[in-house]
Scaffold this active site. Structure first.
Site, mmCIF file in Angstrom:
data_model
loop_
_atom_site.group_PDB
_atom_site.id
_atom_site.type_symbol
_atom_site.label_atom_id
_atom_site.label_comp_id
_atom_site.label_asym_id
_atom_site.label_seq_id
_atom_site.Cartn_x
_atom_site.Cartn_y
_atom_site.Cartn_z
ATOM 1 N N ASN A 181 14.490 50.090 -4.162
ATOM 2 C CA ASN A 181 14.780 48.594 -4.070
ATOM 3 C C ASN A 181 15.626 48.004 -4.888
ATOM 4 O OD1 ASN A 181 12.284 48.227 -1.845
ATOM 5 N ND2 ASN A 181 11.356 49.298 -3.429
ATOM 6 N N GLU A 182 16.659 47.967 -4.229
ATOM 7 C CA GLU A 182 17.919 47.380 -4.910
ATOM 8 C C GLU A 182 17.733 45.880 -4.996
ATOM 9 O OE1 GLU A 182 19.456 49.125 -6.936
ATOM 10 O OE2 GLU A 182 20.270 50.995 -6.234
ATOM 11 N N PRO A 183 18.644 45.019 -5.736
ATOM 12 C CA PRO A 183 18.795 43.918 -5.570
ATOM 13 C C PRO A 183 19.066 43.172 -4.380
ATOM 14 C CG PRO A 183 19.895 44.456 -7.509
ATOM 15 C CD PRO A 183 19.388 45.827 -6.652
ATOM 16 N N SER A 218 16.151 43.337 -2.227
ATOM 17 C CA SER A 218 15.387 43.596 -1.309
ATOM 18 C C SER A 218 14.080 42.403 -1.525
ATOM 19 C CB SER A 218 14.556 44.706 -2.268
ATOM 20 O OG SER A 218 15.270 45.573 -2.390
#
Ligand code: GLP
Length: 634
Positions: free
Chosen positions: A160-162, A164
Site C-alpha cells: 500500500n504505497e503513499p 492508498s
C-alpha cells in the site's frame, strides 16, 4: 528489555517497544504466536495469521521453525500473505510465494491448502474478482487473529504505497519508484523489478484483531518515527495503524533513532546528562536556534526545553565551552595518532608509532566511501595499513561486465598467440553459462568467481589511488556471501574463524569497521556482527588491550556531530582523490541502492563529507572542505 508505556511516549500514537536487536524482538513475538496457536488449539479452533515478506520477518520465521522443531504444530494454522509481485511465476526467485515456502512453509507442518499468497499470474480481467475472493476467504475463516507487518521506506505496509486510502481492500497496485529501487538489488537491476503488485489493502490490514509491525535498522528510522508520531495521512499509509485498537510496533535500537524520546529525550522527560547527551543537546540547540555554540545564552536553553540541563550543568557559558572543546578535540589530521606530542585531548594515542591499522570493508567500496581520505592519511603518516574485504561483492556485478572481462581474456590469449589455455577455456565456459543463464537465476560458481575477480581489480585500483600497496589488501571472500543471495545470507562459525585468523596475524592497534546500525540482513550488518564476535573472542589476546576500534559509515548514513569521537578533515585535494578512488569501482556506479537517490554514489560520498564539515562550521568551529567521521566502539 521491554519498556513499559509511560509518559515518556507521549509523542507516540502507537505503542512502541524498543529492543536491543531484531533477534530479541523476534524471540518474544514468536512466543506470542506460539501462545496464540496453543490457545486456539485448546479451543478446537484454527489460528489465522496474516504474514509478510521482505528481510524484516525472516528472523521471526527462523524462530517459528525452531519452535516447530521443539514441538509446536502448525496443523491448525491458516495463513494469508499480504502481497505478491504481479506477473511473477510462483517459482521465480523473487516471488513472495517462493519466499514463503523457502523461509517458512517448507519447514513446518502447515497443510499447503491452509497457506494463501496472492497469485501474481491472475489475468488482468480477472484481477478485480480475484482480489474480492481473497478478501472473502479471510472473512470466511473468521478474519485475521494477527497480522505481521514490515514497513517500506515510502511508509508502505504490504504494497500500500503513499496515496492508498484507509479503507482500501485487496487490489492491484502500482509500485512506487523508491520501492522499486529498494528491490533493485534482489532483482539484479531496477529494470527487472515488476511495476505492479497485488496487495491486501490498508482496510484489510486494519480489520485484523491484532497488528504487529516490525522495523530494523537505521534506514527505517525516519519513516517509523513519522508513522508513530505524525498525524495519520495517506501519504504515509503505515500511519493509519494509529487508529487500530490493538497494534504494536517492535523496533530495534537503530530503527528507533528518530523517535523523539531517543532523538530529543529532553523534550519528553528527565534525561541522564552524561557527556554524550550534553553534546547531543547543545549541538541540537545550536542548530535549532541557528547560533554557533559559543553564542548560546541561558534563555536559549530554557526556552527550548533544556532548563534541566541548565540547572544541572549550567550556566550556558560553562556548557557552551564544555561542548565546544569536546567537539573541537574530536578533530585531528592524525587518525593514527600524532607521534611525539601530547595526546591528552586527542582521539588517538601518540604511541605506538607507526600503528598497525586494519580496515574491514564489508563489500569492496565501503572502505573508500566511508574513509577513503583517512586511509590516505594513515598511509602517508607511515602506518602499516591493511584493508580486508569481507566479501567478494560478486553479486553486484552486472553480466555485461562479466562478458567484457571474458573478451579481454580471449583477446590477451590471442595477443600471446596461445588460444588453447586454461584461461581461455574458463572464459569460453563463462560465456556459455552467461548465454544460457535464465533471467534472475543464480550465477554459476564460475561466473561468480569471474565477477569477484572484476571487483578485486577495481578494489586494487581504488586502494592504489589512496596510496595503499596492493600486497596490503586481503580478500577474505567470506563463505556466507559466496553461498547466499541478498536478504538470505546465513553466516556460520566459518566466517568468524576467517576473520579471527586475520586478526591474530595482524594484531592491529586500530580496527576500522562499519555496519553496526544497518538493516540486520544486509551484508554490512552481517559483516559487522562477524567481525565483532571475532573481536570478542580475541579479548584475551595481549594485543587486544592496546587496540582501538573505530566505527565508520558509508555515504548513505549521516553522522550527527555529537556521535563523533574522531573527525578527520579533508582538504579539497584529498576529497578529490577520494572521489577518484571511488570512481575505480566502475561496476558499482549504478548498482548500489544509494545510486539513483540523487546521483552516483561518489557524489553522495562527497556530499556526505562536505555536510559534516558544514555542520562543524555552523557550530562555530573551523571551516573545512570535508570531514570523515568516526565513533569509538567500546
Ligand atoms: C516490500 C514488502 C513489504 C515489506 C517491505 C520492506 O515492499 N511488500 O511487505 O514490509 O518490502 O522490506 P524489508 O523487510 O526487506 O525491508
Amino acid at each position: 528489555m521491554q519498556n513499559s508505556i509511560s509518559e515518556k511516549e507521549q509523542f507516540e500514537k502507537i505503542p512502541t517497544i524498543l529492543y536491543p536487536d531484531a533477534d530479541a524482538a523476534c524471540t518474544i513475538l514468536a512466543t506470542e504466536i506460539r501462545e496464540l496457536i496453543e490457545a486456539r488449539d485448546a479451543e478446537g479452533k484454527k489460528s489465522i495469521l496474516g504474514l509478510a515478506t521482505g528481510s524484516t520477518p525472516t528472523r521471526l520465521y527462523r524462530e517459528l521453525i525452531r519452535l516447530h522443531r521443539e514441538g509446536l504444530s502448525f496443523a491448525n494454522v491458516i495463513t494469508f500473505n499480504l502481497d505478491e509481485y504481479y506477473g511473477l511465476e510462483p517459482d521465480h526467485p523473487e516471488s513472495y510465494s517462493r519466499f514463503m515456502r523457502e523461509q517458512l512453509f517448507d519447514h513446518i507442518n502447515i497443510p499447503k491448502a491452509n497457506t494463501h499468497v496472492p497469485d501474481g499470474l491472475v489475468g488482468r480481467h480477472e484481477v478485480f474478482e480475484y482480489c474480492q475472493k481473497y478478501e472473502q476467504k479471510i472473512e470466511d475463516v473468521g478474519g485475521l487473529d494477527l497480522q505481521i507487518l514490515g514497513i517500506g521506506r515510502t511508509g508502505h505496509i504490504g504494497f500500500n504505497e503513499p496515496g492508498s486510502s484507509r479503507d482500501s481492500l485487496t487490489r492491484l497496485v502500482n509500485l512506487d519508484a523508491l520501492t522499486r529501487r529498494d528491490a533493485a538489488r534482489d532483482f539484479l537491476g531496477v529494470e527487472n523489478v515488476p511495476r505492479y503488485a497485488i496487495t491486501m489493502g490498508v482496510g484489510t490490514i486494519l480489520k485484523a484483531r491484532k497488528v504487529v509491525l516490525m522495523a530494523w535498522g537505521e534506514g527505517k528510522a525516519e519513516v517509523v518515527a513519522s508513522a508513530i508520531q505524525e498525524p495519520p495521512v495517506d501519504s504515509l499509509p503505515a500511519s493509519f495503524l494509529q487508529g487500530h485498537p490493538n497494534v504494536r510496533f517492535l523496533v530495534d535500537n537503530s530503527a528507533s533513532n528518530a523517535l523523539t524520546r531517543v532523538r530529543h529525550p529532553w523534550l519528553v522527560g528527565s534525561v541522564n546528562w552524561n557527556p554524550r547527551n550534553i553534546r547531543k543537546a547543545v549541538t541540537w540547540l545550536s542548530g535549532k536556534v541557528g547560533k554557533p555554540i559559543l553564542k548560546l545564552v541561558d534563555e536559549d536553553y530554557s526556552e527550548q526545553g533544556l532548563a534541566e540541563l541548565l540547572t544541572e550543568h549550567g550556566p550556558a557559558y560553562e556548557l557552551n565551552i564544555l561542548v565546544f572543546n569536546d567537539t573541537q578535540h574530536t578533530l585531528t589530521g592524525w587518525p593514527g595518532g600524532k607521534p611525539h606530542s601530547d595526546d591528552t585531548h586527542r582521539p588517538e594515542r601518540a604511541n605506538p608509532h607507526p600503528k598497525r591499522a586494519l580496515i574491514f570493508s564489508p563489500e569492496p567500496q565501503d572502505d573508500l566511501l566511508g574513509l577513503g581520505g583517512t586511509l590516505h592519511r594513515l598511509i602517508d603518516q607511515g602506518h602499516e595499513v591493511t584493508v580486508a574485504y569481507l566479501t567478494s561483492g560478486n553479486l553486484a556485478v552486472p553480466d555485461a561486465d562479466a562478458i567484457k572481462a571474458t573478451e579481454l581474456i580471449l583477446d590477451a590469449a590471442e595477443v600471446a598467440g596461445d588460444t588453447e589455455t586454461g584461461e581461455t577455456r574458463f572464459a569460453h565456459k563463462v560465456q556459455d553459462q552467461l548465454r544460457n543463464k535464465e533471467q534472475f537465476s543464480l550465477d554459476t560458481p564460475e561466473i561468480r568467481r569471474l565477477k569477484g575477480m572484476i571487483r578485486r581489480g577495481e578494489a586494487r585500483a581504488a586502494c592504489l589511488q589512496c596510496g595503499l600497496p596492493i600486497e596490503r589488501i586481503r580478500f577474505l571472500d567470506l563463505p556466507f556471501y559466496e553461498k547466499g543471495r541478498y536478504r538470505q545470507f546465513m553466516p556460520t562459525d566459518d566466517d568468524e574463524s576467517v576473520v579471527a585468523t586475520l586478526l591474530n596475524v595482524i594484531q592491529p592497534h586500530q580496527v576500522y569497521l562499519t555496519g553496526n546500525l544497518a538493516d540486520p540482513s544486509s551484508v554490512q550488518a552481517l559483516g559487522f556482527k562477524i567481525v565483532e564476535s571475532a573481536l570478542n573472542k580475541a579479548k584475551a589476546s595481549p594485543w587486544f588491550s592496546d587496540c582501538f576500534l573505530w566505527l565508520y559509515r558509508s555515504a548513505d548514513r549521516e553522522w550527527n556531530i555529537h556521535e563523533l569521537d574522531m573527525s578527520v578533515p579533508l582538504s579539497p585535494d584529498e576529497l578529490a582523490n577520494k572521489v577518484k578512488g571511488i570512481y575505480q569501482h566502475q561496476t558499482q556506479r549504478n548498482q548500489t541502492p544509494m545510486a539513483g537517490q540523487g546521483g552516483e554514489v561518489w557524489k553522495l560520498a562527497e556530499a556526505a563529507d562536505r555536510e559534516i564539515a558544514c555542520k562543524f562550521d555552523a557550530l562555530g568551529l573551523a571551516e573545512y572542505e570535508a570531514i570523515e567521521g568516526f565513533q569509538r566502539h567500546q
